[in-house]
Design a protein around this motif. Structure first.
Motif, short mmCIF file in Angstrom:
data_model
loop_
_atom_site.label_atom_id
_atom_site.label_comp_id
_atom_site.label_asym_id
_atom_site.label_seq_id
_atom_site.Cartn_x
_atom_site.Cartn_y
_atom_site.Cartn_z
N ASP A 106 0.83 -1.20 0.00
CA ASP A 106 0.00 0.00 0.00
C ASP A 106 0.87 1.25 0.00
OD1 ASP A 106 -2.30 -1.53 0.02
OD2 ASP A 106 -2.54 -1.45 2.21
N GLU A 107 1.97 1.22 0.72
CA GLU A 107 2.85 2.38 0.79
C GLU A 107 3.46 2.68 -0.57
OE1 GLU A 107 6.37 4.12 3.73
OE2 GLU A 107 6.17 1.95 3.45
N GLN A 108 3.85 1.64 -1.30
CA GLN A 108 4.38 1.84 -2.65
C GLN A 108 3.32 2.48 -3.55
OE1 GLN A 108 5.55 -2.00 -4.08
NE2 GLN A 108 7.15 -2.28 -2.54
N TYR A 109 2.10 1.95 -3.47
CA TYR A 109 1.05 2.46 -4.35
C TYR A 109 0.71 3.91 -4.02
CZ TYR A 109 -3.33 3.04 -6.84
OH TYR A 109 -4.32 3.51 -7.67
N GLU A 110 0.69 4.26 -2.75
CA GLU A 110 0.42 5.65 -2.35
C GLU A 110 1.47 6.59 -2.92
OE1 GLU A 110 -0.12 8.31 1.74
OE2 GLU A 110 0.01 6.12 1.85
N LEU A 111 2.75 6.18 -2.84
CA LEU A 111 3.82 6.99 -3.40
C LEU A 111 3.70 7.07 -4.93
CD1 LEU A 111 6.49 8.54 -2.91
CD2 LEU A 111 7.68 6.35 -3.16
N PHE A 112 3.40 5.93 -5.55
CA PHE A 112 3.24 5.85 -6.99
C PHE A 112 2.13 6.80 -7.47
CE2 PHE A 112 0.86 3.68 -10.46
CZ PHE A 112 1.82 3.70 -11.46
N ARG A 113 0.98 6.81 -6.78
CA ARG A 113 -0.13 7.66 -7.16
C ARG A 113 0.23 9.14 -7.01
NH1 ARG A 113 -3.14 6.14 -10.49
NH2 ARG A 113 -2.90 8.34 -10.80
N ASP A 151 13.66 7.02 4.24
CA ASP A 151 14.27 7.99 5.15
C ASP A 151 14.38 7.33 6.51
OD1 ASP A 151 14.81 10.02 6.99
OD2 ASP A 151 13.58 11.50 5.93
N PRO A 152 15.59 7.05 7.02
CA PRO A 152 15.72 6.34 8.30
C PRO A 152 15.19 7.15 9.48
CG PRO A 152 17.86 7.16 7.57
CD PRO A 152 16.90 7.38 6.44
N GLY A 153 15.14 8.46 9.32
CA GLY A 153 14.66 9.30 10.42
C GLY A 153 13.16 9.21 10.61
N THR A 154 12.42 9.14 9.52
CA THR A 154 10.97 9.12 9.58
C THR A 154 10.37 7.75 9.24
OG1 THR A 154 10.74 9.79 7.26
CG2 THR A 154 10.90 11.54 8.91
N GLY A 155 11.17 6.91 8.57
CA GLY A 155 10.67 5.62 8.10
C GLY A 155 9.85 5.72 6.83
N ASN A 156 9.75 6.93 6.25
CA ASN A 156 8.93 7.14 5.06
C ASN A 156 9.61 6.58 3.81
OD1 ASN A 156 6.98 8.49 6.55
ND2 ASN A 156 7.84 10.51 6.13
N LEU A 157 8.80 6.02 2.94
CA LEU A 157 9.29 5.55 1.64
C LEU A 157 9.47 6.76 0.73
CD1 LEU A 157 9.92 2.99 -0.08
CD2 LEU A 157 7.52 3.05 -0.81
N ILE A 158 10.66 6.92 0.16
CA ILE A 158 10.99 8.10 -0.63
C ILE A 158 11.05 7.79 -2.13
CG2 ILE A 158 12.68 9.93 -1.00
CD1 ILE A 158 11.24 10.06 1.69
N ALA A 159 11.54 6.61 -2.49
CA ALA A 159 11.70 6.27 -3.91
C ALA A 159 11.68 4.76 -4.07
CB ALA A 159 13.01 6.86 -4.45
#
Length: 274
Positions: A106-113, A151-159
């Protein structure tokens, strides 16, 4: 004793549709199915002849009056980063890379969209839903990886990059990133990082997909040294990109379909003797 003869791949041509890269032109693709026990062999062989993979299909542009789309790859040994590329590496050096099996999240798809809605809202993939996205990531009959940058600080998927592992290199099938960080040159950084991965693995090439001289959407690929383009049935060093932008749109630049298919070299798929 019963013998089964190997079945050669069948090639087909898509119906013409508007070209997404050059205004006023129509595109057409030559394609074949990628399946069965010989999928890896076929993918390796055709990738070296300018084909690209999309799920379980291999395709190559086959337009009637244009040959502007050139398959591009980077010769890892010949690559030397520019100053701006070195800056891109430093800006993104905090990111953590993780290579996983081709499984959509889901995280990949959210970034993709978010990436599509911001940068390619009128593109051919703009209407892709979560199920189609999962198919793009997961439907692969060959050795593929999803390379995630977080991002290791936030855990957010960036790319993210969907990457195929070939006998002679890495093929970056599709990449996307957080458009809010466009100033960090994330697209360039992912290519640079894949060059490092290939170098560490002893793989000589990074396959980038198609480069279209004269198209602003594809201009970034010509900024990488060591670039090669598949022209006239052979890989050529690009050097000066301007030398590749003239005759490719001439009406006689594209060979007939039958001639193109006849020139394709298929892997030897005969069973080995035990």
């Amino acid at each position: 004793m019963r013998h089964t003869l190997p079945i050669a791949p069948q090639f087909y041509v898509t119906a013409p549709q508007p070209c997404p890269y050059l205004e006023g032109r129509m595109e057409r693709k030559l394609f074949t199915a990628l399946q069965g026990d010989g999928a890896d062999q076929l993918n390796n062989s055709l990738s070296q002849q300018g084909f690209r993979r999309s799920q379980n299909v291999l395709y190559r542009p086959s337009c009637t009056d244009c040959a502007a789309c050139l398959s591009a790859r980077i010769d890892v040994a010949a690559f030397r980063p520019t100053k701006s590329q070195k800056r891109a590496t430093r800006r993104n050096s905090y990111l953590e890379r993780r290579a996983t099996s081709p499984w959509a999240t889901d995280e990949q798809y959210e970034l993709f969209r978010h990436y599509l809605d911001t940068r390619h809202a009128d593109g051919g993939m703009a209407d892709m839903d979560v199920f189609e996205f999962a198919a793009m990531i997961e439907e692969t009959p060959i050795r593929s990886r999803v390379v995630e940058y977080t991002d290791p600080g936030t855990g957010n998927l960036i790319a993210v990059s969907l990457t195929d592992v070939l006998d002679d290199g890495l093929s970056m099938v599709y990449s996307f990133y957080d458009p809010r960080q466009q100033q960090n040159s994330l697209g360039t950084y992912m290519i640079l990082d894949h060059i490092d991965i290939a170098r560490e693995a002893g793989l000589p090439y990074i396959y980038l997909g198609y480069w279209v001289p004269g198209s602003p959407k594809m201009g970034y690929k010509a900024k990488f040294s060591g670039l090669e383009a598949y022209v006239g049935g052979a890989w050529q060093k690009v050097g000066d990109p301007n030398l590749f932008s003239d005759a490719s749109t001439h009406p006689l630049s594209a060979a007939p379909i039958a001639e193109q298919v006849a020139s394709i070299q298929l892997p030897d798929r005969r069973p080995t003797k035990g």
